[in-house]
Design a protein around this motif. Structure first.
Motif, PDB file in Angstrom:
ATOM      1  N   SER A 199      19.277 -65.201  52.007  1.00  0.00           N
ATOM      2  CA  SER A 199      19.484 -64.340  50.838  1.00  0.00           C
ATOM      3  C   SER A 199      18.207 -64.281  49.989  1.00  0.00           C
ATOM      4  N   LEU A 200      17.571 -65.429  49.815  1.00  0.00           N
ATOM      5  CA  LEU A 200      16.330 -65.489  49.027  1.00  0.00           C
ATOM      6  C   LEU A 200      15.211 -64.715  49.729  1.00  0.00           C
ATOM      7  N   HIS A 201      15.184 -64.797  51.057  1.00  0.00           N
ATOM      8  CA  HIS A 201      14.162 -64.064  51.813  1.00  0.00           C
ATOM      9  C   HIS A 201      14.383 -62.553  51.719  1.00  0.00           C
ATOM     10  N   SER A 202      15.650 -62.123  51.722  1.00  0.00           N
ATOM     11  CA  SER A 202      15.945 -60.701  51.514  1.00  0.00           C
ATOM     12  C   SER A 202      15.441 -60.247  50.155  1.00  0.00           C
ATOM     13  N   LEU A 203      15.670 -61.089  49.147  1.00  0.00           N
ATOM     14  CA  LEU A 203      15.197 -60.762  47.797  1.00  0.00           C
ATOM     15  C   LEU A 203      13.682 -60.575  47.804  1.00  0.00           C
TER      16      LEU A 203
ATOM     17  N   SER B   9      16.588 -49.841  57.436  1.00  0.00           N
ATOM     18  CA  SER B   9      17.920 -50.020  56.847  1.00  0.00           C
ATOM     19  C   SER B   9      18.093 -51.459  56.373  1.00  0.00           C
ATOM     20  N   ASN B  10      18.992 -51.583  55.414  1.00  0.00           N
ATOM     21  CA  ASN B  10      19.294 -52.887  54.848  1.00  0.00           C
ATOM     22  C   ASN B  10      19.794 -53.860  55.912  1.00  0.00           C
ATOM     23  N   ALA B  11      20.517 -53.321  56.902  1.00  0.00           N
ATOM     24  CA  ALA B  11      21.068 -54.165  57.968  1.00  0.00           C
ATOM     25  C   ALA B  11      19.946 -54.853  58.750  1.00  0.00           C
ATOM     26  N   VAL B  12      18.859 -54.103  59.006  1.00  0.00           N
ATOM     27  CA  VAL B  12      17.722 -54.681  59.719  1.00  0.00           C
ATOM     28  C   VAL B  12      17.074 -55.776  58.861  1.00  0.00           C
ATOM     29  N   ILE B  13      16.854 -55.451  57.589  1.00  0.00           N
ATOM     30  CA  ILE B  13      16.241 -56.424  56.673  1.00  0.00           C
ATOM     31  C   ILE B  13      17.052 -57.720  56.663  1.00  0.00           C
ATOM     32  N   LYS B  14      18.368 -57.559  56.632  1.00  0.00           N
ATOM     33  CA  LYS B  14      19.243 -58.734  56.569  1.00  0.00           C
ATOM     34  C   LYS B  14      19.102 -59.605  57.825  1.00  0.00           C
ATOM     35  N   ARG B  15      18.733 -58.983  58.950  1.00  0.00           N
ATOM     36  CA  ARG B  15      18.600 -59.760  60.185  1.00  0.00           C
ATOM     37  C   ARG B  15      17.250 -60.491  60.288  1.00  0.00           C
ATOM     38  N   LEU B  16      16.250 -60.012  59.551  1.00  0.00           N
ATOM     39  CA  LEU B  16      14.908 -60.600  59.695  1.00  0.00           C
ATOM     40  C   LEU B  16      14.844 -62.102  59.384  1.00  0.00           C
ATOM     41  N   PRO B  17      15.478 -62.558  58.276  1.00  0.00           N
ATOM     42  CA  PRO B  17      15.411 -64.009  58.015  1.00  0.00           C
ATOM     43  C   PRO B  17      16.006 -64.819  59.164  1.00  0.00           C
ATOM     44  N   ARG B  18      17.006 -64.245  59.843  1.00  0.00           N
ATOM     45  CA  ARG B  18      17.648 -64.938  60.960  1.00  0.00           C
ATOM     46  C   ARG B  18      16.687 -65.016  62.157  1.00  0.00           C
ATOM     47  N   PRO B 186      17.329 -52.659  36.371  1.00  0.00           N
ATOM     48  CA  PRO B 186      16.484 -51.458  36.460  1.00  0.00           C
ATOM     49  C   PRO B 186      15.962 -51.275  37.890  1.00  0.00           C
ATOM     50  N   THR B 187      15.548 -50.045  38.215  1.00  0.00           N
ATOM     51  CA  THR B 187      15.123 -49.763  39.599  1.00  0.00           C
ATOM     52  C   THR B 187      13.887 -50.554  40.019  1.00  0.00           C
ATOM     53  N   HIS B 188      13.081 -50.992  39.068  1.00  0.00           N
ATOM     54  CA  HIS B 188      11.861 -51.728  39.452  1.00  0.00           C
ATOM     55  C   HIS B 188      12.132 -53.223  39.675  1.00  0.00           C
ATOM     56  N   VAL B 189      13.390 -53.626  39.505  1.00  0.00           N
ATOM     57  CA  VAL B 189      13.757 -55.028  39.739  1.00  0.00           C
ATOM     58  C   VAL B 189      14.647 -55.109  40.981  1.00  0.00           C
ATOM     59  N   ALA B 190      14.314 -56.016  41.895  1.00  0.00           N
ATOM     60  CA  ALA B 190      15.139 -56.211  43.092  1.00  0.00           C
ATOM     61  C   ALA B 190      16.305 -57.138  42.748  1.00  0.00           C
ATOM     62  N   LEU B 191      17.444 -56.885  43.386  1.00  0.00           N
ATOM     63  CA  LEU B 191      18.640 -57.689  43.105  1.00  0.00           C
ATOM     64  C   LEU B 191      19.228 -58.199  44.411  1.00  0.00           C
ATOM     65  N   GLU B 192      19.521 -59.469  44.442  1.00  0.00           N
ATOM     66  CA  GLU B 192      20.211 -60.051  45.594  1.00  0.00           C
ATOM     67  C   GLU B 192      21.347 -60.915  45.039  1.00  0.00           C
TER      68      GLU B 192
END
Lengths: 228, 228
Positions: A199-203, B9-18, B186-192
């Motif tokens: 989750s932190l890496h996604s962030l 896509s977000n799904a790909v990003i989510k797989r990268l840490p794995r 805000p859009t310039h801040v990432a949220l997880e």
């Protein structure tokens, strides 16, 4: 309750706790009924998504009336199995395990931490706000005798699979894994994973992505200015 | 690095840490290269899924050779932005906030908790394994002066949005929200978001689902036996 639960997609299941949270807020505010359109503007899903999701479970909505907030809350709670009590143990009483043991929020929702387990003699026998840390050697007996439903894994990566095997053997019905690794469980055991590092890496990715786009925009703006 | 990051896509990003976790394990074992097929049997995604995912970033694989484990590890780390250091603050130094402050795992990965903040005078001034709990009143100054990148929200539901607003105003680039509520940034801040309760409720659902299926199977078996 429900038409054909077997076919409900994981994506829908994942949204149900969120629906439930919003329904709790509505109940607190004294709201008694809500249309899918009003619900949509609140929760951010489209009205048609909401109708489709809730139709999976047989609907609940009445034409021209909308959804009964309390009725829907109770139905979703029942679907999620939150109308029961769950008995849990924590394995690994380090910082994370201790925090979860002390997190009273779960207890209020019917999830009771009965004990924590560790192999560290310095931790065994200690008390975490009323929850005792026991010797991991005795976990199988404890899970059987105390009819534990859920095992929470807070050990390190290398021991997570062994703990999952032991918990499954002892008879838990669900495992909640916080160890930063993938584990396997038998088909009769449910598994839910919280990967904090992932989750932190996604962030981090999204932060860098936003920054890259900002840099690109700035560059574009500069070029426009030069042209003027 | 990367062809067109905007469209991933977000799904790909989510797989990268794995992917990255498995690459670390391979590196530890001294494995130098891996084919998408071997990677597939290890990680559980199909080989074509793996090739497709990694193609998003320009490939890295060489025909007939496979992927360089170390090369892929470094590329994914860079894509995730893990080749940098991140400075973090925790807001809310209760049990969960304290656990995260003490969780050394993040520090090893380049995510440093610089301080924790709370409004509780009994907590302010305390030290959590070298991390000081400071007065929430001073958070904006601190974030600005210490160039904090990430704010971790561990306060209760009712205060989460206000904390997110203050952190965004102070200039964090990312927010990691553990409060059991949805917040806007805000859009310039990432949220997880890590919704522990939602995750536990999903687990309860799956446990009950497995049990329902077992009951149905038992009933089916009984009926078969009666017929014999």
């Amino acid at each position: 309750m429900g038409k054909n639960n077997a076919k409900i997609s994981n994506a829908v299941i994942k949204r149900l706790p969120r629906y439930r949270r919003y329904l709790i807020e509505l109940k607190k505010k004294g709201v008694e009924k809500i249309s899918s359109k009003e619900f949509s503007s609140l929760i951010g899903y489209t009205a048609s998504q909401i109708r489709q999701d809730l139709n999976n479970f047989g609907g609940f909505g009445q034409q021209g009336y909308g959804y009964s907030v309390d009725g829907l809350y109770k139905e979703i709670s029942a679907i999620l199995g939150l109308d029961k009590e769950y008995r849990m143990v924590i394995v690994g009483a380090g910082n994370l395990g201790q925090a979860i043991a002390k997190y009273t929020h779960f207890h209020k929702q019917g999830f009771k931490v009965c004990a924590a387990f560790d192999i560290n003699p310095n931790l065994i026998g200690k008390d975490l706000d009323g929850i005792e840390i026991l010797d991991y050697e005795n976990i199988v007996e404890y899970v059987e005798e105390e009819e534990i439903d859920i095992g929470i894994i807070c050990v390190n990566r290398d021991n997570a699979q062994e703990v999952a095997d032991k918990l499954s053997f002892a008879g838990v019905k669900g495992i909640w894994n916080f160890a930063p690794t993938d584990i396997e469980v038998p088909t009769h055991v449910a598994l839910e994973v919280v990967h904090l590092s992932d989750s932190l890496h996604s962030l981090a990715y999204h932060m860098n992505d936003i920054q890259k786009k900002e840099v690109a925009q700035d560059k574009h703006r500069e070029e426009e200015n030069l042209r003027d």
